[in-house]
Design an enzyme around this catalytic site. Structure first.
Site, PDB file in Angstrom:
ATOM      1  N   GLY A 176      46.636  37.137  51.031  1.00  0.00           N
ATOM      2  CA  GLY A 176      48.244  37.414  50.579  1.00  0.00           C
ATOM      3  C   GLY A 176      48.573  38.472  49.560  1.00  0.00           C
ATOM      4  N   GLY A 177      48.710  38.177  48.405  1.00  0.00           N
ATOM      5  CA  GLY A 177      48.926  39.193  47.082  1.00  0.00           C
ATOM      6  C   GLY A 177      48.203  40.459  47.363  1.00  0.00           C
ATOM      7  CD  GLU A 237      45.800  30.644  53.986  1.00  0.00           C
ATOM      8  OE1 GLU A 237      45.700  31.940  53.681  1.00  0.00           O
ATOM      9  OE2 GLU A 237      46.963  30.299  54.470  1.00  0.00           O
ATOM     10  N   GLY A 281      48.305  31.857  46.332  1.00  0.00           N
ATOM     11  CA  GLY A 281      49.163  32.431  45.184  1.00  0.00           C
ATOM     12  C   GLY A 281      49.064  32.075  43.870  1.00  0.00           C
ATOM     13  CG  ASN A 310      50.636  35.979  55.378  1.00  0.00           C
ATOM     14  OD1 ASN A 310      51.697  36.660  55.672  1.00  0.00           O
ATOM     15  ND2 ASN A 310      50.633  34.826  55.037  1.00  0.00           N
ATOM     16  CD1 TRP A 311      50.959  42.843  54.277  1.00  0.00           C
ATOM     17  CD2 TRP A 311      52.615  44.033  55.070  1.00  0.00           C
ATOM     18  NE1 TRP A 311      50.459  44.289  54.490  1.00  0.00           N
ATOM     19  CE2 TRP A 311      51.338  44.904  54.922  1.00  0.00           C
ATOM     20  CE3 TRP A 311      53.771  44.725  55.957  1.00  0.00           C
ATOM     21  CZ2 TRP A 311      51.558  46.367  55.639  1.00  0.00           C
ATOM     22  CZ3 TRP A 311      53.574  45.991  56.349  1.00  0.00           C
ATOM     23  CH2 TRP A 311      52.352  46.659  56.183  1.00  0.00           C
ATOM     24  CE  LYS A 312      51.438  34.614  51.414  1.00  0.00           C
ATOM     25  NZ  LYS A 312      51.077  33.550  50.441  1.00  0.00           N
ATOM     26  CD  GLU A 365      53.485  31.014  51.354  1.00  0.00           C
ATOM     27  OE1 GLU A 365      53.863  32.031  52.388  1.00  0.00           O
ATOM     28  OE2 GLU A 365      52.575  31.330  50.449  1.00  0.00           O
ATOM     29  CG  HIS A 383      50.972  30.343  55.829  1.00  0.00           C
ATOM     30  ND1 HIS A 383      51.528  29.877  54.396  1.00  0.00           N
ATOM     31  CD2 HIS A 383      49.961  31.266  55.124  1.00  0.00           C
ATOM     32  CE1 HIS A 383      51.102  30.479  53.516  1.00  0.00           C
ATOM     33  NE2 HIS A 383      50.128  31.399  53.771  1.00  0.00           N
ATOM     34  CB  SER A 438      43.587  33.230  44.779  1.00  0.00           C
ATOM     35  OG  SER A 438      44.775  32.837  44.449  1.00  0.00           O
TER      36      SER A 438
HETATM   37  P1  PGA Z   1      47.132  34.749  48.325  1.00  0.00           P
HETATM   38  O1  PGA Z   1      48.093  34.273  49.830  1.00  0.00           O
HETATM   39  O2  PGA Z   1      46.026  35.500  48.864  1.00  0.00           O
HETATM   40  O3  PGA Z   1      48.413  35.565  47.689  1.00  0.00           O
HETATM   41  O4  PGA Z   1      46.894  33.221  47.806  1.00  0.00           O
HETATM   42  C1  PGA Z   1      47.040  33.840  51.082  1.00  0.00           C
HETATM   43  C2  PGA Z   1      48.081  33.099  51.972  1.00  0.00           C
HETATM   44  O5  PGA Z   1      49.127  32.495  51.883  1.00  0.00           O
HETATM   45  O6  PGA Z   1      47.694  33.433  53.190  1.00  0.00           O
END
Ligand code: PGA
Length: 253
Positions: free
Chosen positions: A234-235, A167, A173, A9-11, A100, A98, A213
């Site tokens: 994500g990251g 999640e 994050g 997930n590049w966001k 976010e 998600h 994470s």
């Molecule tokens: P993260 O993000 O790996 O940076 O914690 C995961 C996500 O939001 O899907």
């Protein structure tokens, strides 16, 4: 057999040399039971989908996902993108729910269910994200929250087009991952919920992946758990090397 699914997930980020990233991933040899999905920002969907080879004879296909859609099919909704537009680009996956989106864009169950309906009506696969906040976990409300979030799935006849991503919001994050036993406890709860609300076969075949994470070190313990079928990353997914190592966790543990 439950499919292993690894999602980058590049966001709202673009890895440097993203074309090379996608080309390299599409050449990666992975187990035939593994699906790799890259969720890229809207403006890059067309190009990303073109780079990734959709060779139907390959079982290790790399797929492109959108990170959002609107609840409506068209209209005066400045800045929004509909499911039909994704279909025009031949995109076959979309992330919905998600945390976010729930937090910053105030998406609740009512909005999320409409988005899932839009996607599944058009045969687009959904990566459905659920998870509790740290406050909710501390108050022992994790399973109540998840039951509420999962509840919207009862409207659907089956889960054929749904991947569930657990999640925990406190792990996204933050660098704080759920321990593999904390995650397994929740994943097995989700699988039981599916069994009780759908059937045994649906429970066995629905991929339930963990996000929050995830990195090259912790993924091994996570995917060793019986009910964890991969990761939403994500990251760490912004690095081709890290994401590749994460994918390889199921091949070479
Ligand atoms: P993260 O993000 O790996 O940076 O914690 C995961 C996500 O939001 O899907």
């Amino acid at each position: 057999m439950t499919k292993n699914v690894f999602i980058a997930n590049w966001k709202m980020n673009l890895p440097s040399g993203f074309e090379f990233y996608l080309e390299s991933l599409s050449k990666l040899t992975v187990s035939s039971n593994t699906t790799i999905i890259i969720a890229v920002p809207f403006p890059y969907l067309y190009q990303a989908n073109k780079i990734v080879t959709h060779d139907t004879t390959r079982s290790d296909e790399v797929m492109i996902a959108a990170q959002n859609i609107h609840t409506k099919l068209k209209g005066a909704y400045t800045g929004e993108v509909s499911i039909d537009m994704l279909k025009d680009l031949d995109i076959q996956y979309v992330i919905i729910g998600h945390s976010e989106r729930r937090q910053y864009f105030y998406e609740d169950n009512t909005i999320i269910v409409k988005k899932i309906e839009q996607a599944t009506n058009k045969n687009i696969n959904v990566i459905f994200c659920i998870g509790e906040t740290s406050d909710e976990r501390q108050k022992n409300k994790t399973f109540d929250i998840l039951t509420d979030q999962l509840g919207i799935l009862k409207r659907f006849e089956n889960l054929d087009r749904i991947i569930i991503a657990y999640e925990p919001v406190w792990a996204i994050g933050t660098g704080v991952t759920a321990t593999s036993s904390q995650a397994q406890e929740v994943h097995s709860f989700i699988r039981r919920w599916i069994m009780n609300n759908f059937d045994n076969n649906t429970a066995e075949t629905t991929s339930i992946i963990y996000g929050g994470s995830v990195n090259e070190e912790n993924i091994y313990d996570l995917v060793k758990q019986p009910d964890i079928n991969g990761g939403l990353v994500g990251g760490a997914s912004l690095s081709l090397q890290k994401f590749t190592n994460i994918i390889n966790s199921v091949v070479d543990p």
